[in-house]
Design an enzyme around this catalytic site. Structure first.
Site: not given
Ligand code: PXP
Length: 250
Positions: A10, A13, A46, A48, A52, A73, A104, A154, A197
């Protein structure tokens, strides 16, 4: 033994850091390309409602420029559905979204939201995208995902990871057992289980030992690690941890 779970990286960030300055750097698409080069099996982002971090143009560029599956996402809204149908990523992960949250915070309420989610899932399935529902590992939610014909769920691992970080081993064990039971229930129903997550090397290794887990989606920890050791090395270490976990699968 089944192959290790796929690693979806992901890159939200990277966009968070870019947006802090308002310019174009660091480029999340470059991060995606570097991640794939280092062994990521897919890229997750994602979009959003408040934009953001990831923006519409990032999603368009990811779809056009990366060679591995894109996992988009999104919240189940008409605006996001229209964007998904236009961009046509490989996969969609439907997530709950609240403007005031930092990340999330919980899973989708698929039981109360079943009627709302049904047409979104049907349209995305019909358009050929693999739909995943981001849910808590709760038996009723998994049954609802099955009724909704979601091919993937998930499981939200945030509460388990938080309990471990806080040293609350009793609560962590309860949360872990919930995830393990959810993985078994989903697999028995023919639903492919993913987890995401809050995962780090240690927790990714532990859940990789659950033999039916097909994919982990990991962002914040990998992007944080990349500050110290670089994104390619962070991804290599994560893949090594996941392979070590899978080697212990029974
Ligand atoms: N899976 C989903 C559905 C999420 O919303 C997120 C956070 O955006 C993640 C995985 C990844 O989580 P993390 O950034 O804490 O590894």
């Amino acid at each position: 033994m089944r192959a290790a779970p796929r690693l979806g990286v992901n890159i939200d960030h990277v966009a968070t850091v870019r947006n802090a300055r308002g310019g174009t750097l660091p480029d999340p698409v470059r991060a995606a390309l570097v991640a794939i080069e280092a062994g990521a099996d897919g890229i997750t982002a994602h979009l959003r409602e408040d934009r953001r971090h990831i923006r519409d143009v990032d999603m368009e560029r990811l779809k056009a420029e990366i060679s591995k599956p894109l996992n988009f996402e999104m919240a189940a809204t008409d605006e996001m559905l229209a964007i998904a149908l236009r961009i046509k990523p490989h996969a969609i992960c439907l997530v709950p979204e609240k403007r005031e949250e930092r990340t999330t915070e919980g899973g989708l309420d698929v039981v109360a939201g079943e009627a709302h989610l049904r047409p979104y899932i049907a349209k995305l399935n019909d358009a050929g995208m693999r739909v995943s529902l981001f849910i808590a590992a709760d038996p009723a939610a998994i049954d609802a995902a099955h009724r909704l014909k979601a091919p993937v769920v998930e499981f939200h691992s945030g509460s388990w990871c938080d309990a471990l970080t806080e040293g609350n081993t009793k609560h962590a064990e309860v949360e872990y057992q919930r995830i393990a039971a959810g993985v078994a229930q989903a697999a028995a129903l023919g639903i492919e289980p993913h987890i995401g997550h809050g995962l780090d090397y240690a927790t990714a290794e532990i859940v990789s030992a659950l033999p039916q887990v097909a994919e982990l989606n990991i962002g914040h920890y990998l992007i944080g690690e990349s500050i110290f050791i670089g994104l390619p090395e962070a991804i290599r270490r994560m893949k090594t941890a996941m392979a070590a976990g899978r080697a212990r699968a029974q």
